[in-house]
Every structure is written in structure tokens, then in C-alpha cells.
Design a protein around this motif. Structure first.
Motif, PDB file in Angstrom:
ATOM      1  N   PHE A 124      52.646  36.109  12.075  1.00 32.41           N
ATOM      2  CA  PHE A 124      52.685  36.010  10.613  1.00 32.41           C
ATOM      3  C   PHE A 124      51.615  36.880   9.968  1.00 32.41           C
ATOM      4  O   PHE A 124      51.795  37.359   8.841  1.00 32.41           O
ATOM      5  CB  PHE A 124      52.539  34.555  10.192  1.00 32.41           C
ATOM      6  CG  PHE A 124      53.789  33.741  10.411  1.00 32.41           C
ATOM      7  CD1 PHE A 124      54.919  33.981   9.636  1.00 32.41           C
ATOM      8  CD2 PHE A 124      53.850  32.785  11.390  1.00 32.41           C
ATOM      9  CE1 PHE A 124      56.085  33.256   9.837  1.00 32.41           C
ATOM     10  CE2 PHE A 124      55.010  32.050  11.595  1.00 32.41           C
ATOM     11  CZ  PHE A 124      56.133  32.284  10.820  1.00 32.41           C
ATOM     12  N   ARG A 129      55.004  41.069   4.507  1.00 28.72           N
ATOM     13  CA  ARG A 129      55.316  40.292   3.316  1.00 28.72           C
ATOM     14  C   ARG A 129      54.465  39.022   3.188  1.00 28.72           C
ATOM     15  O   ARG A 129      54.314  38.493   2.084  1.00 28.72           O
ATOM     16  CB  ARG A 129      56.796  39.916   3.313  1.00 28.72           C
ATOM     17  CG  ARG A 129      57.730  41.107   3.170  1.00 28.72           C
ATOM     18  CD  ARG A 129      59.179  40.660   3.069  1.00 28.72           C
ATOM     19  NE  ARG A 129      60.085  41.787   2.907  1.00 28.72           N
ATOM     20  CZ  ARG A 129      61.406  41.662   2.791  1.00 28.72           C
ATOM     21  NH1 ARG A 129      61.963  40.452   2.824  1.00 28.72           N
ATOM     22  NH2 ARG A 129      62.158  42.732   2.652  1.00 28.72           N
ATOM     23  N   VAL A 130      53.948  38.515   4.289  1.00 28.90           N
ATOM     24  CA  VAL A 130      53.202  37.253   4.240  1.00 28.90           C
ATOM     25  C   VAL A 130      51.768  37.410   4.715  1.00 28.90           C
ATOM     26  O   VAL A 130      50.999  36.446   4.679  1.00 28.90           O
ATOM     27  CB  VAL A 130      53.911  36.170   5.091  1.00 28.90           C
ATOM     28  CG1 VAL A 130      55.288  35.879   4.548  1.00 28.90           C
ATOM     29  CG2 VAL A 130      53.986  36.586   6.563  1.00 28.90           C
ATOM     30  N   SER A 131      51.396  38.589   5.171  1.00 31.75           N
ATOM     31  CA  SER A 131      50.071  38.776   5.745  1.00 31.75           C
ATOM     32  C   SER A 131      49.003  38.943   4.671  1.00 31.75           C
ATOM     33  O   SER A 131      49.129  39.805   3.787  1.00 31.75           O
ATOM     34  CB  SER A 131      50.064  40.008   6.664  1.00 31.75           C
ATOM     35  OG  SER A 131      48.758  40.263   7.134  1.00 31.75           O
TER      36      SER A 131
END
Length: 293
Positions: A124, A129-131
Motif C-alpha cells: 500500500f 494513489r494511496v501512498s
């Protein structure tokens, strides 16, 4: 009486290690012959295959690339991990850290995290997009690399292994350092030796057996890499089902339902692991473990 004490360990070793190895070697020499539609009671017959499974395994076009990927992975992981472990052990032993207990626990703690959990956490962090790493780099106007792309994925997998394995090797080396008599270091300091000279000329030569042992352990773990790329695979299309040899074994056994070819590949990997470990120990073992000669 001695055999009664050894019996539980010998029984467990036989049931859960020796017997599965023997069964895998047996399966690697067998194959299934299917007649008709393969639906009848006698339509699937197991028979002797000789070395055919080994020939198919070694001639598989996906087998050699997986070996080269593991070799490149090992060239990144093993030197980096052992170098960091040695540096941290020397710094802790030199008394540079006033919070030695906290530092040791902090460095060792990643090793206690299961490989699957660690891979998910890092996976992750790798996803753009989520880091939070990506957000930080974008805030600094630095282009963030796609760590799960084909150019970076090998380094991404290696980073997880280094993060998880450095602490274990550090503890092994630090324990060996603590066993060095303090009189040797005190005599060196009286002679005017600096901490760097003591580390280079006294500590590292004495640590050679421990370094050899940790290298062998790291080499074996490198050849058996599986959890990290297997966990990251759903997050990236750059990791194939045969990215490592053990992933190929898993695919053959549980996706293609070809346990015989999977067993042959497993035996090949086991023999290669033994040969590399034994060869390395034979090469450096006398110098490392018989320094008094």
C-alpha cells in the motif's frame, strides 16, 4: 536414556521434514497417464516417469528467467542486509547509542512482522494513489516513481526483505560482539586504537564465523523467496505467476494441478540450495571456523 530424550525431536523431524522430502522426491519420478476422457475408475493411472519431470522442469522457458530474477534479488538483498546489520551491531556495541535497549528492539521488531503482513503494508505504501510517500514527494515537487513498475519492482520486493531481515542478523552479530572479551578492546585503546580501528582489526575478524552463518541463512532465504512477490502480485501486473522458482512450483501444483512437475522443481531447488550453501561453507569454512590454524 539419551535416545528417549532425542525421540520426540527425531519423530517430529521424520514426520514433518524427512517424510515430506522423501515423498516429494518420489512424486518427482512419477506421472499420471490419462486414458479416454479421464472420468473412469481406471482412466488415471500413476506410473513411473524417470527423469522426464526434471527434463520438463529445467526446459521450461519460464524457469531460467525466474532463476535470474532470484539471483539479481539476492545480489541486492544479501549484501545490503548484512552490511546494515553489521553496521548497526558495531554502533550498538561501541556504545554510541544511549538508548541501546530501545534501539535493539526497534531494529529487530520488523523481523517479528509476518512476511505477508509486511508485504501488504509495503504494497500500500508503493501504490501511488494511496501512498503518503507519493503525496510527500508531490508536495516537494519531486516526481514519484512507480515502485511496482517493471523497472522498480525488483527493488521494491528487495526492500521488504531487507527491512524484515536486517534486525535478525543484527541480533546474531551483536550477540557475538558481546562475547568478545573486553580486555582485548581495552588493550587496543591503551595502544591508541580508535573505535574504527578496533572494529576493523579486532571485531570484524572475530565476527567472521557469525558473518558466514548469517550469509548462509540469507542465501537460503533468498532462494526460497515467495511470500513477498506472491502478496504483491495482485497489486501489480509486472509480477507473473512464475516470478520466482517457488511461485512456479505453486502455479504448477495448485493452478495446473501438476504436482509431479512441481515436485521435480522443488527437488531441483533443494539440491541447488544445498550445493550453494555447502560450496560456500567449504570455500570459507576453514578460514572462518578454524582461525587458530
Amino acid at each position: 536414556m539419551p535416545y528417549s530424550f532425542l525421540a520426540p525431536a527425531l519423530i517430529l523431524f521424520t514426520l514433518f521434514l524427512a517424510a515430506p522430502i522423501g515423498y516429494a522426491a518420489y512424486l518427482s519420478l512419477r506421472r499420471v497417464r490419462v486414458t479416454g476422457l479421464g472420468l473412469g475408475a481406471r482412466s488415471r493411472i500413476e506410473q513411473w516417469a524417470g527423469l522426464d519431470n526434471y527434463a520438463r522442469s529445467l526446459s521450461d522457458p519460464e524457469f531460467l528467467p525466474s532463476i535470474w530474477r532470484v539471483a539479481a534479488y539476492g545480489m541486492i538483498v544479501v549484501p545490503t542486509m548484512l552490511g546494515l546489520a553489521l553496521l548497526m551491531a558495531l554502533l550498538l556495541d561501541a556504545g554510541r547509542s544511549r538508548v541501546g535497549g530501545f534501539a535493539r528492539i526497534s531494529i529487530f521488531l520488523p523481523y517479528a512482522v509476518p512476511a505477508v503482513v509486511a508485504s501488504l503494508l509495503w504494497g500500500f505504501l508503493y501504490l501511488p494513489r494511496v501512498s503518503p510517500i507519493t503525496d510527500l514527494l508531490e508536495a516537494l515537487r519531486i516526481p514519484a516513481p512507480d515502485l511496482l513498475s517493471s523497472s522498480w519492482v525488483l527493488w521494491a520486493v528487495a526492500n521488504i526483505a531487507v527491512w524484515g531481515g536486517t534486525g535478525f542478523n543484527m541480533i546474531v552479530l551483536y550477540t557475538a560482539l558481546r562475547a568478545i572479551p573486553s580486555e582485548i578492546q581495552e588493550a587496543a585503546r591503551i595502544d591508541g586504537a580508535t573505535d574504527v580501528a578496533i572494529a576493523w582489526r579486532i571485531k570484524i575478524p572475530i565476527l567472521l564465523p557469525s558473518l558466514v552463518m548469517t550469509f548462509v541463512f540469507s542465501l537460503i532465504a533468498t532462494l526460497q523467496v515467495f511470500a513477498e512477490p506472491m502478496t504483491l502480485r495482485p497489486l501489480s501486473n509486472t509480477i507473473s505467476t512464475t516470478w520466482t522458482p517457488l511461485m512456479k512450483v505453486y502455479r504448477d501444483a495448485f493452478t495446473r494441478n501438476d504436482i509431479y512437475s512441481a515436485a521435480a522443481t522443488s527437488v531441483v531447488l533443494a539440491v541447488a540450495t544445498f550445493a550453494l550453501s555447502f560450496g560456500f561453507l567449504k570455500l570459507v569454512g576453514r578460514r572462518a571456523f578454524h582461525q587458530e590454524d
